[in-house]
Write an enzyme that holds these catalytic residues in place. Structure first.
Site, PDB file in Angstrom:
ATOM      1  N   HIS A  28      12.640   7.355 -22.642  1.00  0.00           N
ATOM      2  CA  HIS A  28      11.988   8.649 -22.828  1.00  0.00           C
ATOM      3  C   HIS A  28      12.479   9.622 -21.750  1.00  0.00           C
ATOM      4  O   HIS A  28      11.946   9.640 -20.640  1.00  0.00           O
ATOM      5  CB  HIS A  28      10.470   8.492 -22.721  1.00  0.00           C
ATOM      6  N   HIS A 262      11.428  13.770 -26.527  1.00  0.00           N
ATOM      7  CA  HIS A 262      10.445  12.876 -25.911  1.00  0.00           C
ATOM      8  C   HIS A 262      10.924  11.431 -25.847  1.00  0.00           C
ATOM      9  O   HIS A 262      10.883  10.810 -24.781  1.00  0.00           O
ATOM     10  CB  HIS A 262       9.130  12.954 -26.698  1.00  0.00           C
ATOM     11  N   GLU A 411     -17.107  -0.350 -21.436  1.00  0.00           N
ATOM     12  CA  GLU A 411     -16.579  -1.661 -21.058  1.00  0.00           C
ATOM     13  C   GLU A 411     -15.101  -1.611 -20.674  1.00  0.00           C
ATOM     14  O   GLU A 411     -14.692  -2.224 -19.682  1.00  0.00           O
ATOM     15  CB  GLU A 411     -16.788  -2.663 -22.198  1.00  0.00           C
ATOM     16  N   HIS A 473     -23.818  -8.593 -32.627  1.00  0.00           N
ATOM     17  CA  HIS A 473     -23.969  -9.018 -31.241  1.00  0.00           C
ATOM     18  C   HIS A 473     -23.716 -10.508 -31.041  1.00  0.00           C
ATOM     19  O   HIS A 473     -23.839 -11.008 -29.923  1.00  0.00           O
ATOM     20  CB  HIS A 473     -25.374  -8.674 -30.734  1.00  0.00           C
TER      21      HIS A 473
END
Length: 676
Positions: A28, A262, A411, A473
């Site tokens: 890049h 890019h 998290e 869960h």
């Protein structure tokens, strides 16, 4: 200082980046060309480190988020003398020290492994937290800065929300981040993706925001000066840059700002490689050379850096002479030396959930380990890290005397911050949440493994026995996913991760002992929500027997010449003990029961040892609350593993045990059927 030499140095970085990508035919180039001005000014005038001692603990640190801009780092560090010409020429090739995305190499200046966008700058936030934590304990002379570099992609990744919120909330004025805003992404322009006001977003999180022309050296210099003077907030410097700055077409006209610049070599775009190299002042016959004037400038600059570092070290030595005990403690923190810990001293009530046993271990650690930060994703009263929290205080803006980070519901951010804390050094990071939410953390866990960081992951509510919370869960496939990392080796040929699911309270003590002593790789501790019957001690000392868990697996019930061997980990071990009792009383069978908290560690033992625990000539029955694959490799082709092959349901835990076939009577019947 000459504007000409600064411009020449930036162009040298651009030319080197272009040449690296062109030779490798991969990479890049456009972004490095845009970020070259900022990097040169930062490293030549602001970033403090010792060129002769790159691992000096009290250096400033630079965390790259945009790992695809690795050629920018390598070009800059080549000017600093950290890389050789041959290293740049072998960019992205087998065996080179210049991989496609940066990998931790502190001796050469690479502070973090980056690639998955968003994690690099979040690790920088973690390093800034570690620095603040240590400064609160050892004095304001520990005033080094953490610099970050982020791109449009990193700003867009969801993790930037958590990193931005936490850094602003904690007032991390030691964190300074440059946002390379060039309006171009890999496959589109930025305005096709977003219309948000990035400056206002960061200001709302409590950041100081400075917007500049990212190619104007005076503006870069002033922004960095103001950021270093900031005492209350982290700083975001939004630098408006041009993708492919300096590119020209075959006729010499500018060819800048295009999306195609890019992610592929300049020669494969509308720009001309030869003309661009020449436009940047390089010699086409030797594009990997450092310009003569730039070489002289950097050699002089490095001497100044070293003099500054020596002066700083003299001040630190004066502090050391006046604070001998504190200095020794600080050295121990950075060396990873643990204070003497005796986990056998931690007593537990009978039949505890292993999360509760873990909580009592954390109380002990809070009282005996001074350089530990524990974090929870808004679950401290459920994952029981409140055992640690109750012995300390929460990290707060302008007050880092505590040792608990309230990460909020984030998290991935929390886990990535822990990686940054570990990378900084001197502080032991522990992060906790429900096991099912380890799904949110996987990208950070993976980078923890790749970077070989001793982060401690605490996961509670380890099975369908979460019960009423239902299938969202109740972890079923999570253990299988985590244990795959035990099968992967890192670049030092070590097991990349240690996953431990202890069978009772004393095995929990041992699991924590193993985690604290593991300074090479991350450790996952997997704990139950529900109470578990303690494993009977064959010798009378359950802790001493549980120490055999350090081998990854051991017998918790042993007889000579068994008719069947039962294997499990976690709460299922107690169920197998009960089933074994039924097999003995109802069928007259002789039964061995093995606890295998870590298959990875068990597989590292001698073949002879493994044979004593799981003999190949005996029937093997495994029980797991997760996918059967958790134990199938251990049970072997002639064994049988009973586990779940479906998602859970919402109901009380004891109901689910019965419905799913996990009562001791049901397991007894399954074993009898298996043995027929």
């Amino acid at each position: 200082m000459s504007k000409t030499i600064n411009r020449l140095a930036a162009d040298n970085i651009r030319a080197l980046a272009v040449a690296m990508v062109e030779k490798a035919n991969s990479g890049h180039p456009g972004g490095p060309m845009g970020g070259a001005d900022y990097m040169h000014i930062l490293y030549s005038e602001f970033l403090n480190y010792d060129p002769a001692d790159m691992t000096w603990p009290f250096r400033d640190r630079f965390f790259m988020d945009a790992g695809h801009l690795s050629s920018l780092l390598y070009a800059q560090y080549y000017l600093l003398g950290n890389y050789q010409k041959k290293d740049l020429e072998s960019f992205r090739q087998w065996g080179s020290v210049t991989p496609g995305h940066p990998e931790v190499d502190v001796a050469r200046g690479i502070e973090n492994t980056s690639g998955p966008l968003g994690q690099g700058h979040t690790m920088g936030v973690g390093a800034a937290i570690a620095a603040k934590f240590l400064q609160a304990r050892f004095g304001n002379w520990m005033d080094h800065k953490i610099y970050g570099f982020i791109s449009d992609g990193g700003v867009q990744e969801e993790i930037s929300q958590g990193a931005g919120r936490i850094a602003g909330h904690l007032g991390l004025n030691n964190f300074i981040m440059f946002y390379d805003s060039n309006d171009v992404q890999l496959s589109s322009k930025t305005d096709e993706v977003t219309s948000e006001d990035t400056a206002k977003k960061y200001e709302a999180w409590g950041w100081k925001v400075i917007s500049i022309d990212g190619h104007d050296h005076d503006q870069i210099r002033k922004a960095l000066t103001d950021a270093n003077a900031e005492t209350d907030k982290p700083t975001l410097i939004i630098g408006q840059t041009i993708m492919g700055k300096g590119c020209v077409s075959a006729d010499g006209t500018k060819y800048e700002g295009y999306t195609e610049l890019h992610g592929k070599p300049i020669g494969d775009t509308g720009a001309d490689y030869v003309k661009t190299i020449q436009n940047l002042g390089a010699d086409m016959s030797s594009p990997f050379e450092i310009y003569d004037e730039v070489s002289i400038f950097y050699k002089d600059m490095l001497k100044r850096k070293q003099r500054t570092a020596v002066a700083k070290k003299e001040k630190i030595q004066t502090w050391r002479n006046n604070n001998v005990d504190l200095a020794t403690k600080l050295d121990d923190f950075f060396s990873g030396k643990l204070t003497a810990l005796d986990f056998s001293d931690i007593d537990h009530k009978e039949g505890l959930a292993t999360r509760d046993a873990s909580s009592e271990v954390l109380v002990y650690l809070a009282e005996n380990v001074e350089n530990m930060i524990v974090s929870s994703a808004d679950l401290s009263n459920s994952d029981k890290t409140d055992g640690f929290l109750n012995k300390t205080t929460v990290l707060k803006k302008a007050n880092f005397s505590g040792a608990f980070l309230q990460a909020g519901v984030a998290e991935l951010t929390m886990a990535t911050i822990a990686n940054g804390i570990a990378l900084h050094g001197g502080v032991i990071p522990v992060v906790a949440t429900f096991f099912v939410f380890s799904d949110y953390m996987k990208p950070a866990i993976r980078l923890s493994c790749i970077q070989e960081l001793p982060v401690k992951f605490v996961w509670t509510h380890d099975a369908f026995r979460v019960g009423e919370d239902g299938p969202t869960h109740q972890p079923v496939e999570q253990e299988a996913q985590i244990r795959l990392l035990e099968k992967l080796r890192n670049h030092n040929n070590e097991q990349s991760f240690v996953a431990l699911r202890p069978a009772d309270s004393q095995e929990t003590n041992v699991a924590w002992k193993m985690a604290m002593e593991n300074s090479k790789t991350p450790t996952g501790l997997i704990f139950s929500r529900q109470g578990i019957k303690d494993i009977p001690a064959q010798s009378g000392n359950r802790y001493q027997e549980a120490l055999h868990a350090e081998k990854g697996g051991y017998l918790v019930q042993e007889v000579a010449n068994p008719d069947v061997v039962l294997i499990a980990n976690g709460s299922e071990v107690a169920t197998l003990i009960e089933a074994a009792s039924l097999l003995e009383s109802k069928r007259g069978l002789k039964v061995n029961v093995a606890s295998i908290p870590s298959e990875g560690l068990f597989r590292k033992q001698s073949a002879a040892y493994q044979q004593t625990i799981i003999p190949k000539d005996k029937p093997i029955f495994g029980l797991t609350a997760g996918l059967p694959v958790n134990l199938e490799g251990l049970a072997g082709p002639n064994g049988k593993v009973f586990g779940l092959e479906h998602f859970g349901y919402s109901a009380p835990a004891q109901v689910l045990d019965e419905k799913f076939g996990f009562t001791s009577e049901q397991v007894f019947n399954q074993i009898v059927d298996f043995l027929k």
